[in-house]
Scaffold this motif. Structure first.
Motif, mmCIF file in Angstrom:
data_model
loop_
_atom_site.group_PDB
_atom_site.id
_atom_site.type_symbol
_atom_site.label_atom_id
_atom_site.label_comp_id
_atom_site.label_asym_id
_atom_site.label_seq_id
_atom_site.Cartn_x
_atom_site.Cartn_y
_atom_site.Cartn_z
ATOM 1 N N LYS A 154 13.635 33.318 46.731
ATOM 2 C CA LYS A 154 12.830 33.928 45.594
ATOM 3 C C LYS A 154 13.275 34.975 45.013
ATOM 4 O O LYS A 154 13.442 34.923 43.635
ATOM 5 C CB LYS A 154 11.629 34.094 46.018
ATOM 6 N N ARG A 155 13.882 35.812 45.622
ATOM 7 C CA ARG A 155 14.695 36.981 45.099
ATOM 8 C C ARG A 155 15.956 36.571 44.311
ATOM 9 O O ARG A 155 16.248 36.990 43.056
ATOM 10 C CB ARG A 155 14.976 38.207 46.282
ATOM 11 N N SER A 156 16.743 35.574 44.886
ATOM 12 C CA SER A 156 17.925 35.324 44.336
ATOM 13 C C SER A 156 17.284 34.699 42.986
ATOM 14 O O SER A 156 18.215 34.558 41.874
ATOM 15 C CB SER A 156 18.634 34.318 45.048
ATOM 16 N N LEU A 157 16.395 33.602 42.842
ATOM 17 C CA LEU A 157 15.934 33.051 41.638
ATOM 18 C C LEU A 157 15.558 34.293 40.468
ATOM 19 O O LEU A 157 16.151 34.032 39.427
ATOM 20 C CB LEU A 157 14.758 32.203 41.843
ATOM 21 N N GLU A 158 14.914 35.176 40.849
ATOM 22 C CA GLU A 158 14.287 36.445 40.101
ATOM 23 C C GLU A 158 15.532 37.113 39.188
ATOM 24 O O GLU A 158 15.793 37.106 38.207
ATOM 25 C CB GLU A 158 13.603 37.269 40.462
ATOM 26 N N LEU A 159 16.490 37.236 40.055
ATOM 27 C CA LEU A 159 17.688 38.140 39.851
ATOM 28 C C LEU A 159 18.625 37.111 38.992
ATOM 29 O O LEU A 159 19.057 37.510 38.033
ATOM 30 C CB LEU A 159 18.659 38.401 40.887
ATOM 31 N N GLU A 160 18.787 36.023 39.299
ATOM 32 C CA GLU A 160 19.699 35.138 38.436
ATOM 33 C C GLU A 160 19.082 34.960 37.069
ATOM 34 O O GLU A 160 19.719 34.605 36.131
ATOM 35 C CB GLU A 160 20.103 33.884 39.250
ATOM 36 N N LEU A 161 17.727 34.584 36.983
ATOM 37 C CA LEU A 161 17.103 34.393 35.583
ATOM 38 C C LEU A 161 17.293 35.509 34.730
ATOM 39 O O LEU A 161 17.672 35.470 33.702
ATOM 40 C CB LEU A 161 15.535 34.047 35.924
ATOM 41 N N GLU A 162 17.222 36.588 35.453
ATOM 42 C CA GLU A 162 17.427 38.202 34.564
ATOM 43 C C GLU A 162 18.816 38.057 33.935
ATOM 44 O O GLU A 162 18.977 38.207 32.883
ATOM 45 C CB GLU A 162 17.104 39.147 35.558
ATOM 46 N N PHE A 163 19.796 37.728 34.919
ATOM 47 C CA PHE A 163 21.177 37.718 34.579
ATOM 48 C C PHE A 163 21.471 36.505 33.439
ATOM 49 O O PHE A 163 21.957 37.159 32.465
ATOM 50 C CB PHE A 163 22.084 37.600 35.906
ATOM 51 N N LEU A 164 20.889 35.321 33.734
ATOM 52 C CA LEU A 164 21.339 34.527 33.060
ATOM 53 C C LEU A 164 20.735 34.777 31.378
ATOM 54 O O LEU A 164 21.382 34.230 30.283
ATOM 55 C CB LEU A 164 20.826 33.158 33.409
ATOM 56 N N ALA A 165 19.593 35.321 31.425
ATOM 57 C CA ALA A 165 18.994 35.797 29.955
ATOM 58 C C ALA A 165 20.029 36.554 29.301
ATOM 59 O O ALA A 165 20.038 36.507 28.012
ATOM 60 C CB ALA A 165 17.631 36.178 30.272
ATOM 61 N N GLN A 166 20.586 37.712 30.110
ATOM 62 C CA GLN A 166 21.525 38.406 29.574
ATOM 63 C C GLN A 166 22.627 37.512 29.196
ATOM 64 O O GLN A 166 23.373 37.854 28.004
ATOM 65 C CB GLN A 166 21.971 39.528 30.288
ATOM 66 N N ALA A 167 23.353 36.732 29.872
ATOM 67 C CA ALA A 167 24.478 35.896 29.482
ATOM 68 C C ALA A 167 24.212 35.059 28.504
ATOM 69 O O ALA A 167 25.247 34.846 27.373
ATOM 70 C CB ALA A 167 25.030 35.017 30.817
ATOM 71 N N ALA A 168 22.880 34.605 28.007
ATOM 72 C CA ALA A 168 22.675 34.059 26.844
ATOM 73 C C ALA A 168 22.723 34.691 25.702
ATOM 74 O O ALA A 168 22.807 33.999 24.535
ATOM 75 C CB ALA A 168 21.310 33.076 27.021
#
Length: 397
Positions: A90-104
């Motif tokens: 769950k924590r990995s999901l939250e962090l990766e979604l936050e990062f991918l929003a920045q990469a976008a």
């Protein structure tokens, strides 16, 4: 966030690691890796990314979000099973979604920075400020209807070497394009609605004369209810032995599946006969509640028999005949598609003529249709459609 840092974070993805195989995302990473190389290499990788992205959209943020929503990953698979999702995932999901929003949010201007002015004429992609976390939560709420992975992008599949292969351009047949057999189809539709509602649903056998719309009915039903979470998997008769493994792989999927077997019949001593019989009912594994088998056949009794089979020299002849007839009995719902009589055939022709916008006096239309049916071996919806299409194309008959 610096370009090399974005590339490093992309390499460390856990939940969305499947994104690294996406051709556009791969081109994006290659572009990031080339940020410290000579100018010609940077421009080449920039152009390669634009080519990959523009084949789908001009907005990088939109593309990446859609790829995230459709990714078949550890989180979505585990959340659909009894195992559930652990705190680290769950924590990995939250962090990766936050990062991918920045990469976008990486822009063309950032990637072209420091290059000669001559390259400023290169095409530039668009970006948008999107909430990846909110969009992913919504997708998880809708996963029973929209699915994930290839099931989110396609609704019709075939089985190739034991793996599901999406049909990119399925038959677009719709229910309202199939006149004349509404009463027969209503039974199949009701059964399909029960499946979608999570209620007990039967395996279905559609049998009857050729060209009466048995297969078209099943394909149209799959198209009609795709948005409600229905998927169709077409199985060939020689692939029946692969069904148990396929059914196990689909058992935990939140979507509902029709396993479609077209033109089903067997010869004596056919190994596929026993395989299908066990799948329909009688195997120790049972059948998952999220799938049904829909089959079509021109034969009510699916085993081809000869007179010698009936007379034979089997000591327990009655048991043998019961075995031959048992397969069709294992379909909980059997629907008969009979060749249309004159009145039904005429109504089918009239309805199809209206669909195609065919302008012809009714008496002349029916006279030609009857003549065409005689030349084609008899009345059927297929013959009616062929006739109307030929008339619409201006073919003289």
């Amino acid at each position: 966030m610096e370009q090399h840092e974005i590339a490093l974070r992309m390499e460390g993805l856990v939940v969305f690691r499947g994104l690294l195989k996406d051709p556009v995302v791969a081109a994006f990473m290659e572009m990031l890796r080339g940020s410290d190389e000579r100018r010609t290499e940077r421009v080449s990788r920039y152009g390669a990314f634009c080519t990959a992205l523009f084949a789908h959209t001009e907005n990088w943020s939109d593309y990446l979000l859609e790829a995230v929503l459709e990714d078949e990953n550890l989180y979505v698979v585990k959340s659909c099973t009894a195992a559930g999702v652990g705190p680290q995932l769950k924590r990995s999901l939250e962090l990766e979604l936050e990062f991918l929003a920045q990469a976008a949010q990486v822009t063309s201007e950032e990637m072209l920075a420091g290059l000669p002015g001559a390259v400023q004429c290169l095409p530039q992609w668009e970006t948008a400020n999107l909430d990846f976390a909110a969009a992913y939560r919504q997708r998880m709420n809708d996963v029973s209807h929209k699915g994930y992975g290839i099931f989110a992008r396609y609704h019709v599949f075939t089985l190739e070497d034991g793996h599901l292969t999406p049909v990119k351009y399925p038959d677009p047949q719709r229910l309202d394009q199939l006149p004349g057999y509404e009463r027969e189809r209503e039974k199949v539709i009701a059964n399909t609605k029960a499946l979608l509602a999570g209620q007990p649903a039967n395996n279905v056998l559609l049998y009857g004369d050729a060209g009466t719309g048995k297969s078209s009915s099943i394909k149209a039903i799959a198209n009609e209810f795709a948005a409600e979470g229905l998927r169709l998997v077409e199985i060939k008769k020689n692939q029946l032995y692969q069904l148990p493994e396929l059914m196990d792989s689909l058992a935990a999927n939140p979507l509902k599946f029709i396993l479609f077997i077209d033109d089903l019949s067997f010869t004596a001593n056919d190994d596929n006969f026993a395989a299908l019989k066990a799948i329909l009912e009688g195997s120790v594994g049972g059948r998952s509640q999220n799938l049904v088998v829909y089959a079509t056949s021109n034969r009510r009794h699916l085993i081809k028999e000869t007179m010698s089979d009936r007379e034979g020299d089997d000591i327990h002849h009655g048991d043998t005949m019961q075995e031959l007839m048992s397969l069709s009995a294992r379909f909980g719902l059997t629907v008969t598609y009979s060749r249309p009589d004159k009145e039904r055939f005429e109504q089918i022709v009239m309805d199809l003529a209206a669909q195609y916008g065919l302008q012809m006096p009714a008496d002349r239309l029916m006279m030609k249709a009857e003549a065409f049916a005689i030349r084609s071996g008899g009345r059927s919806p297929r013959v009616a459609k062929q006739f109307v299409e030929l008339c619409k194309a201006g073919v003289q008959m």
